[in-house]
Design a protein around this motif. Sequence first.
Motif, PDB file in Angstrom:
ATOM      1  N   GLU A 191       0.831  -1.197   0.000  1.00 33.21           N
ATOM      2  CA  GLU A 191       0.000   0.000   0.000  1.00 33.21           C
ATOM      3  C   GLU A 191       0.871   1.254   0.000  1.00 33.21           C
ATOM      4  O   GLU A 191       1.863   1.330   0.710  1.00 33.21           O
ATOM      5  N   PRO A 192       0.464   2.267  -0.768  1.00 40.37           N
ATOM      6  CA  PRO A 192       1.166   3.554  -0.688  1.00 40.37           C
ATOM      7  C   PRO A 192       0.742   4.305   0.578  1.00 40.37           C
ATOM      8  O   PRO A 192      -0.166   3.872   1.289  1.00 40.37           O
ATOM      9  N   THR A 193       1.377   5.423   0.829  1.00 43.15           N
ATOM     10  CA  THR A 193       0.950   6.245   1.952  1.00 43.15           C
ATOM     11  C   THR A 193      -0.431   6.803   1.658  1.00 43.15           C
ATOM     12  O   THR A 193      -0.746   7.182   0.532  1.00 43.15           O
ATOM     13  N   LYS A 194      -1.246   6.835   2.681  1.00 42.24           N
ATOM     14  CA  LYS A 194      -2.613   7.328   2.550  1.00 42.24           C
ATOM     15  C   LYS A 194      -2.785   8.549   3.443  1.00 42.24           C
ATOM     16  O   LYS A 194      -1.873   8.938   4.167  1.00 42.24           O
ATOM     17  N   ASP A 195      -3.976   9.140   3.403  1.00 36.73           N
ATOM     18  CA  ASP A 195      -4.238  10.350   4.188  1.00 36.73           C
ATOM     19  C   ASP A 195      -3.957  10.137   5.672  1.00 36.73           C
ATOM     20  O   ASP A 195      -3.417  11.018   6.341  1.00 36.73           O
ATOM     21  N   TRP A 196      -4.316   8.980   6.200  1.00 36.44           N
ATOM     22  CA  TRP A 196      -4.081   8.713   7.623  1.00 36.44           C
ATOM     23  C   TRP A 196      -2.600   8.720   7.958  1.00 36.44           C
ATOM     24  O   TRP A 196      -2.198   9.157   9.034  1.00 36.44           O
ATOM     25  N   THR A 206       3.699   4.134  -4.568  1.00 42.38           N
ATOM     26  CA  THR A 206       3.650   2.677  -4.484  1.00 42.38           C
ATOM     27  C   THR A 206       4.006   2.293  -3.053  1.00 42.38           C
ATOM     28  O   THR A 206       4.138   3.159  -2.177  1.00 42.38           O
ATOM     29  N   ARG A 207       4.205   1.011  -2.824  1.00 44.51           N
ATOM     30  CA  ARG A 207       4.605   0.552  -1.498  1.00 44.51           C
ATOM     31  C   ARG A 207       5.908   1.197  -1.050  1.00 44.51           C
ATOM     32  O   ARG A 207       6.173   1.318   0.137  1.00 44.51           O
ATOM     33  N   TRP A 208       6.745   1.595  -2.012  1.00 43.42           N
ATOM     34  CA  TRP A 208       8.037   2.171  -1.657  1.00 43.42           C
ATOM     35  C   TRP A 208       7.894   3.559  -1.043  1.00 43.42           C
ATOM     36  O   TRP A 208       8.776   4.007  -0.310  1.00 43.42           O
ATOM     37  N   GLY A 209       6.803   4.224  -1.302  1.00 40.39           N
ATOM     38  CA  GLY A 209       6.536   5.484  -0.607  1.00 40.39           C
ATOM     39  C   GLY A 209       6.322   5.251   0.877  1.00 40.39           C
ATOM     40  O   GLY A 209       6.849   5.977   1.724  1.00 40.39           O
ATOM     41  N   LEU A 214       5.106  11.121  -1.637  1.00 43.24           N
ATOM     42  CA  LEU A 214       4.141  11.658  -2.595  1.00 43.24           C
ATOM     43  C   LEU A 214       4.602  11.452  -4.035  1.00 43.24           C
ATOM     44  O   LEU A 214       3.782  11.280  -4.933  1.00 43.24           O
ATOM     45  N   THR A 215       5.907  11.480  -4.233  1.00 45.49           N
ATOM     46  CA  THR A 215       6.431  11.281  -5.585  1.00 45.49           C
ATOM     47  C   THR A 215       6.475   9.806  -5.956  1.00 45.49           C
ATOM     48  O   THR A 215       6.557   9.488  -7.139  1.00 45.49           O
TER      49      THR A 215
END
Length: 122
Positions: free
Chosen positions: A28-33, A92-95, A88-89
Motif C-alpha cells: 500500500e502507498p501512503t494514505k491520508d491517515w 507505491t509501497r516504496w513510498g 508523494l512522488t
Amino acid sequence: MFVTLTVTLAVAALLLAAWCGFAASRNEPTKDWHFIGMAVVSVLALAQLAVGLVRLGRGEDPAEGGVIFVSYLVGAFLAIPAAGFLSLTERTRWGSATVAAGAVVLAVLQVRLWDIWGGNGA
C-alpha cells in the motif's frame, strides 16, 4: 535536552515507522491517515526544535557544542517532511517504506540529540 519530549518523539517516530512499514508490507502507498500521523510527529519535532533553541538562547550549552546540536535539531525536524514529500512522488509501497525509513532515522536522531546534550537530560 527536554527528556520527556525526546522520548515521546522517539516513540512516536517508531510507531509511525511500524505503521508505514506495515502498509509497505501490504503493498500500500501512503494514505491520508499516514500523512496525519506524519503531521503529528512533525509537530512534536517542531516543539523539540523550539525548546532546544529556547534553551540555547537562555545560555544552556550542550556537551558537544551548539552548532552540532542545532544541526541535529534541524535535521530531526526535516526528516519526516522530507520522507513525506518523497512518498508523494512514489505512490507505491516504496513510498510507505520511505516514510518508515525516515521515521527510524528520526528515532535514531533522538538518541544522538540526547547524547549531544550531555546524556543527563538536564
